[in-house]
Design a protein around this motif. Structure first.
Motif, mmCIF file in Angstrom:
data_model
loop_
_atom_site.group_PDB
_atom_site.id
_atom_site.type_symbol
_atom_site.label_atom_id
_atom_site.label_comp_id
_atom_site.label_asym_id
_atom_site.label_seq_id
_atom_site.Cartn_x
_atom_site.Cartn_y
_atom_site.Cartn_z
ATOM 1 N N GLY A 1 0.787 -1.229 0.000
ATOM 2 C CA GLY A 1 0.000 0.000 0.000
ATOM 3 C C GLY A 1 0.816 1.274 0.000
ATOM 4 O O GLY A 1 0.255 2.365 0.054
ATOM 5 N N GLY A 2 2.144 1.167 -0.035
ATOM 6 C CA GLY A 2 2.978 2.357 -0.158
ATOM 7 C C GLY A 2 3.489 2.909 1.153
ATOM 8 O O GLY A 2 3.368 2.295 2.214
ATOM 9 N N THR A 3 4.061 4.099 1.070
ATOM 10 C CA THR A 3 4.689 4.724 2.236
ATOM 11 C C THR A 3 3.676 5.142 3.288
ATOM 12 O O THR A 3 4.040 5.372 4.439
ATOM 13 C CB THR A 3 5.507 5.966 1.811
ATOM 14 N N LYS A 4 2.417 5.257 2.902
ATOM 15 C CA LYS A 4 1.360 5.621 3.845
ATOM 16 C C LYS A 4 0.260 4.566 3.820
ATOM 17 O O LYS A 4 -0.917 4.871 3.949
ATOM 18 C CB LYS A 4 0.785 6.992 3.496
ATOM 19 N N GLY A 5 0.669 3.292 3.653
ATOM 20 C CA GLY A 5 -0.288 2.196 3.620
ATOM 21 C C GLY A 5 -1.044 2.063 4.937
ATOM 22 O O GLY A 5 -0.790 2.791 5.912
ATOM 23 N N SER A 6 -1.956 1.135 4.991
ATOM 24 C CA SER A 6 -2.858 1.004 6.136
ATOM 25 C C SER A 6 -2.131 0.780 7.455
ATOM 26 O O SER A 6 -2.651 1.138 8.510
ATOM 27 C CB SER A 6 -3.857 -0.124 5.896
ATOM 28 N N ARG A 7 -0.924 0.218 7.406
ATOM 29 C CA ARG A 7 -0.209 -0.029 8.657
ATOM 30 C C ARG A 7 0.218 1.262 9.357
ATOM 31 O O ARG A 7 0.638 1.241 10.504
ATOM 32 C CB ARG A 7 0.982 -0.944 8.418
ATOM 33 N N GLU A 18 -4.938 8.385 -3.298
ATOM 34 C CA GLU A 18 -4.014 8.092 -2.202
ATOM 35 C C GLU A 18 -3.013 7.025 -2.642
ATOM 36 O O GLU A 18 -3.415 5.942 -3.075
ATOM 37 C CB GLU A 18 -4.814 7.619 -0.983
ATOM 38 N N GLU A 19 -1.738 7.344 -2.583
ATOM 39 C CA GLU A 19 -0.640 6.466 -3.012
ATOM 40 C C GLU A 19 -0.720 6.112 -4.502
ATOM 41 O O GLU A 19 -0.016 5.231 -4.976
ATOM 42 C CB GLU A 19 -0.580 5.186 -2.171
ATOM 43 N N GLY A 20 -1.619 6.782 -5.243
ATOM 44 C CA GLY A 20 -1.766 6.573 -6.684
ATOM 45 C C GLY A 20 -2.961 5.727 -7.085
ATOM 46 O O GLY A 20 -3.259 5.596 -8.274
#
Length: 148
Positions: free
Chosen positions: A41-47, A71-73
């Motif tokens: 999910g990227g640098t700002k994924g759900s985690r 968000e994140e593309g």
């Protein structure tokens, strides 16, 4: 690094090769956070997100998060939900759902880890056997090859 231990993983678990995908002929470039690839999910994924939490009953926790369009593309506003439930048989049941207002991709998972030896045991000596008919082969960058 970006630890994921214990986390709900989304918008897309695992890697998306070259940090991009296509839907209906349109290319969607994503945040690249694993070399040339997009991971979890990227640098700002759900985690890294704070979810709305609801204690449904004594055995069930429901978490919700709304991903914004772009968000994140990723295309589309997407409402997601993960529910953790401990059954009467003492089983942990994890259920995922999502609804988007545009065509998109989604692939949730959980990064929960268990130490099967209990208190004081070292997980490094665990042995696991999985009786499976197939595996998902990956290349040298851990991206699935698509070969069955």
């Amino acid at each position: 690094g970006q630890p994921s231990m214990g986390a709900f993983i989304g918008r897309y678990a695992n890697r998306i090769a070259a940090g991009q995908f296509r839907i209906d002929g349109q290319r969607y470039p994503l945040t690249r956070n694993d070399g040339p690839h997009h991971l979890h999910g990227g640098t700002k994924g759900s985690r890294f997100r704070v979810f709305d939490a609801e204690q449904v009953d004594g055995a069930t926790l429901r978490l919700r998060y709304r991903y914004a369009d772009g968000e994140e593309g990723y295309p589309g506003n997407m409402d997601s939900e993960v529910e953790y439930h401990v059954s009467a048989a003492n089983e942990l049941v994890i259920s995922y759902s999502a609804q988007s207002d545009r065509s998109t991709v989604v692939n949730f998972t959980s990064h929960i880890f268990f130490n099967l030896r209990g208190d004081g045991g070292d997980i490094l000596d665990h042995r696991l056997t999985i009786h499976a008919d197939a595996i998902t082969p990956v290349d040298g960058t851990m991206v699935p090859t698509g070969v069955p």
